[in-house]
Design an enzyme around this catalytic site. Structure first.
Site, PDB file in Angstrom:
ATOM      1  N   LYS A 242       0.938  -1.075  -0.135  1.00  0.00           N
ATOM      2  CA  LYS A 242       0.086  -0.040  -0.051  1.00  0.00           C
ATOM      3  C   LYS A 242       0.757   1.322  -0.102  1.00  0.00           C
ATOM      4  O   LYS A 242       2.065   1.305   0.573  1.00  0.00           O
ATOM      5  CB  LYS A 242      -0.890  -0.095   1.302  1.00  0.00           C
TER       6      LYS A 242
ATOM      7  N   ASP B  48      -6.890   4.177  -4.551  1.00  0.00           N
ATOM      8  CA  ASP B  48      -7.628   4.213  -3.304  1.00  0.00           C
ATOM      9  C   ASP B  48      -8.175   5.402  -3.030  1.00  0.00           C
ATOM     10  O   ASP B  48      -8.206   6.309  -4.169  1.00  0.00           O
ATOM     11  CB  ASP B  48      -6.628   3.697  -2.275  1.00  0.00           C
TER      12      ASP B  48
HETATM   13  N1  GLU Z   1      -7.314   0.003  -2.952  1.00  0.00           N
HETATM   14  C1  GLU Z   1      -8.146  -1.192  -3.114  1.00  0.00           C
HETATM   15  C2  GLU Z   1      -8.116  -1.799  -2.189  1.00  0.00           C
HETATM   16  O1  GLU Z   1      -8.347  -1.590  -0.970  1.00  0.00           O
HETATM   17  C3  GLU Z   1      -7.514  -1.698  -4.489  1.00  0.00           C
HETATM   18  C4  GLU Z   1      -6.284  -2.297  -4.628  1.00  0.00           C
HETATM   19  C5  GLU Z   1      -5.720  -2.659  -5.913  1.00  0.00           C
HETATM   20  O2  GLU Z   1      -6.596  -2.810  -6.925  1.00  0.00           O
HETATM   21  O3  GLU Z   1      -4.505  -3.000  -5.989  1.00  0.00           O
HETATM   22  O4  GLU Z   1      -8.039  -3.518  -2.202  1.00  0.00           O
END
Ligand code: GLU
Length: 448
Positions: A128, A168
């Site tokens: 992340k 996100d």
């Molecule tokens: N931010 C999204 C999540 O919390 C998607 C992450 C992604 O597609 O890599 O899963």
């Protein structure tokens, strides 16, 4: 206090070492609640120090992001990428731009992402990233300059087989476009290093809707399995003005549910006859917010200028889709009083640990975001496959695969919960099922 001595030891170290990281500590605590049913039955976990390893990210990158605003003033933000775990695939997870972003929040999200990605069955590790940059009120040029400045450092740490970021909170098509453009220029290579890209340059059809639609596919399975019923006529309340809540509302409405309340940053709208979801969809298109405009179109609907008060509205199903820690114990109690019997998380960790414990003690069936909102990252995984094979898939193909993946995630959670004689504990099912694959891979790869 856990039953397991091992868990108590690891958890007390976590609390001591990361005293300034409350969100990260909560994520570990919630995960350990489930591990308590299991960890002592497999001594190899302790012997291999799996949990001691899992509470430390493999790598954390933190850097300065300096850029120039429209007034020619130099602005400085902090950029991050938490590369949490690569046991089962390249680091994978979104990028968040919000003034609240700090290391604790990104570590908690990356920890959750590790198990969420494992549950999808696709080869993706956990990561992340983000920055404390707040895009609200910034011009398009400022957003572009910020994204480019962020990428001039991040580009060296990512790649299609190394780390694949996505969106996100605060990061959508526009931001991904600017980041991907700068990345491509710097590495001189057109690869699928980002997901959630625009359709003309490698994005996947169906990615935009995937988290919200996937959430509803999960809700449908839960209703069928535990209550022998469908979404038809169910009263649902949904929080959050982002992509997740909106698409969840559209899909649930399509399947016959009545969305009685929805909230955004300004407050919430309530209509016992069901909201006009087409209108919410239209109004939220520009900035995500709709409630103030909505009541102008439907003056008979109720508007309350405090989004948190929505949890006191009568409903069957609650879908928190805004952000972490939006449901505290008091909200859990209001939900119970309002007749809610099912709470499924569309956001990452919207319920506090106390709220989750209350749900299980008071007959509200609960499913965590790491299972129920995995549809977004699952379609990101499908985008990676399309990019790697240079073949775009149709919307129908992607949506079908998403549905299969969400059914499979539900089944894994449900089967695992049953295996531990905790049939209603889907959080336990999600945590243990997600953990097992990562654990096996870590053991096989040795102490690294
Ligand atoms: N931010 C999204 C999540 O919390 C998607 C992450 C992604 O597609 O890599 O899963």
């Amino acid at each position: 206090m856990y039953q397991s001595k091992y868990l108590n030891r690891v958890f007390s170290n976590v609390k001591k070492r990361y005293v300034n990281e409350p969100e990260f500590i909560s994520a570990i605590e919630e995960f350990f609640d489930s591990m308590d049913f299991f960890v002592d039955s497999d001594p190899r976990i302790e012997k291999e120090a799996i949990l001691e390893r899992l509470v430390v990210p493999e790598r954390v990158i933190s850097f300065r992001v300096a850029w120039v605003d429209d007034q020619n003033k130099i602005q400085v933000n902090t950029g991050y990428r938490v590369q949490y775990n690569s046991a089962i695939g390249p680091y994978k997870g979104g990028i968040r731009f919000d003034s609240s972003v700090n290391l604790s929040i990104l570590k908690f999200l990356a920890f959750e992402q590790t198990f969420k990605n494992s549950l999808t069955g696709l080869p993706m590790g956990g990561g992340k990233g983000g920055s404390d940059f707040n895009p609200r009120g910034r011009s398009d040029n400022e957003i572009m300059r910020f994204c480019q400045a962020y990428m001039t450092e991040l580009y060296r740490h990512i790649g299609p087989n190394t780390d694949v970021p996505a969106g996100d909170f605060g990061v959508g098509f526009r931001e991904i476009g600017y980041m991907y453009g700068m990345y491509k220029k710097l590495v001189n290579d057109f690869t699928g290093t980002f997901t959630g890209k625009g359709i003309p340059y490698g994005g996947s059809l169906g990615r935009k809707e995937a988290t919200g639609y996937g959430l509803i596919y999960f809700v449908r399975e839960t209703l069928k399995t535990f209550f022998s019923t469908t979404l038809d006529g169910k009263r649902i309340i949904i929080s959050g003005s982002g992509k997740v809540g909106k698409h969840a509302a559209v899909k649930a409405h399509e399947l016959g549910a009545k969305i009685v309340a929805m909230s955004d940053i300004n407050g919430f709208v309530y209509d016992e006859n069901g909201l006009d979801i087409k209108l919410v969809d239209e109004l939220s298109e520009a900035r995500g917010e709709y409630s103030l405009e909505y009541i102008k179109h439907y003056p008979q609907a109720k508007f309350v200028d405090d989004p948190k008060k929505m949890w006191a509205m009568p409903c069957d199903i609650a879908l928190p889709c805004a952000t972490q820690n939006e449901i505290y114990l008091e909200h859990a109690k209001s939900l119970k009083e309002g007749g809610c019997y099912l709470l499924i998380e569309g956001a990452n960790m919207p319920s506090t640990v106390e709220a989750i414990r209350y749900f299980s003690e008071n007959g509200i069936l609960f499913a965590p975001g790491k299972a129920a909102n995995a549809g977004g990252v699952a379609v990101s995984g499908l985008e990676m496959t399309q990019n790697a094979t240079h073949l775009p898939w149709s919307y129908e193909e992607v949506d079908k695969k998403l549905e299969i993946i969400m059914k499979d995630i539900f089944k894994k959670c449900h089967d695992t919960a049953n295996k531990f004689n905790q049939p209603r504990n889907l959080a336990l099912g999600a945590n243990i099922a997600g953990f097992l694959k990562v654990y096996e891979a870590m053991v096989a790869q040795g102490v690294i």
